[in-house]
Design an enzyme around this catalytic site. Structure first.
Site, short mmCIF file in Angstrom:
data_model
loop_
_atom_site.label_atom_id
_atom_site.label_comp_id
_atom_site.label_asym_id
_atom_site.label_seq_id
_atom_site.Cartn_x
_atom_site.Cartn_y
_atom_site.Cartn_z
CG ASP A 214 -0.18 -0.01 2.58
OD1 ASP A 214 1.28 0.08 2.51
OD2 ASP A 214 -0.75 0.16 3.58
CG ASP A 282 0.74 -5.80 5.88
OD1 ASP A 282 1.05 -5.32 4.86
OD2 ASP A 282 -0.34 -5.51 6.45
#
Length: 305
Positions: A214, A282
């Site tokens: 992202d 993550d």
């Protein structure tokens, strides 16, 4: 997920704007005594009732989980908590037939957001897509979609990508197809985190998931010295300039992040003998990033993240 790992490694080996720094990885891994266990709902912003409605909520959430930065006041927390409040107020808010009919103003009202959302037309289109396909093939319920995967996160990602075009997060880089599947993967990861690896969140292969590429994770990896940017890319990001979707710079930022965290995970295993999941790394990196108000991330208009 093998395709995500392999194509990300292929990009990293040919990247000219983003470098995965092996010395930086070694330094970070050596400084980590243990990966902090970040609770999935550490901010208390998600809906959870331990049943099918939570699955429906998460699928709607992850269908809309992209591109907040054009509105400086909007972030993921607003989306997650807004959808939570909407569902608490009306348990039928995410029924498949209703998802097919939402308009932009109605979505804003649902989220209690006072102005048009970034990429609002696309968000509405994706809600319609989710509602139509859930009704057509899964009796209107995301929980049925999950039950079709046979407790396999890999199968779930493949099912989501097959049935819902808006989740097909892949692109071309130097003539080769590159797979990233951020929102499809995060749906599986959210289920695993929300349900604690049980029930709808039980996956025998959760270790197959990669990080969710992202805006935040590349910026944190750069801050840690794991990623290095070319002077031109660095200046674009620092000047808050836009980077086009599908450009070499954008693909490298995302793919190199996936590859770098895979290398971190492998090195942690070698040095400590501990098996760490990419989804755990993550969440740790993302949580660190969202709490750093000075973090400068790249800006790309995209429905994928």
């Amino acid at each position: 997920m093998d395709d995500v790992r392999a194509t990300s490694a292929w990009v990293a080996s040919r990247s000219s704007h983003v470098l995965v720094d092996s010395a930086g990885i070694d330094k970070v891994v050596s400084s980590i005594e243990s990966i902090p266990k970040v609770e999935w709902d550490f901010e208390g912003i998600h809906y959870f009732d331990n049943g099918p409605l939570t699955v429906q909520y998460l699928f709607v959430l992850d269908a809309l989980n992209f591109c907040f930065w054009p509105d400086e006041d909007l972030n993921y927390d607003d989306l997650a908590s807004g959808l939570k409040a909407a569902l608490q107020n009306d348990k039928s808010a995410f029924d498949a037939d209703r998802l097919q009919k939402y308009t932009g103003p109605q979505l804003r009202e649902l989220l209690r957001w006072p102005r048009p959302l970034p990429l609002e037309d696309e968000r509405v289109r994706l809600l319609h897509e989710v509602g139509i396909e859930l009704e057509r093939n899964f009796e209107g319920k995301a929980s049925n979609l999950v039950q079709c995967c046979g407790k396999s996160a890999v199968n779930l990602v493949a099912l989501v990508a097959r049935h819902f075009p808006g989740f097909r997060d892949h692109t071309l880089y130097k003539g080769r197809q590159v797979f990233l599947y951020k929102r499809a993967q995060i749906f599986a990861a959210d289920l695993w985190g929300a349900f604690g690896g049980q029930g709808y969140g039980e996956f025998k292969d959760v270790g197959s998931l990669t990080i969710m590429a992202d805006y935040i994770v590349p910026a944190v990896l750069r801050q840690l010295g794991v990623l290095k940017y070319s002077p031109k890319l660095a200046s674009t990001i620092e000047a808050s300039g836009e980077i086009g979707p599908g450009t070499e710079e954008e693909v490298e930022l995302r793919a190199c992040s996936v590859h770098a965290v895979e290398k971190m995970r492998e090195l942690i295993s070698v040095k400590s003998g501990r098996q760490v999941l990419s989804v755990e790394l993550d969440l740790w990196l993302w949580a660190a990033g969202v709490q750093c108000t000075s973090l400068q991330h790249h800006r790309t208009l995209s429905i994928y993240y």
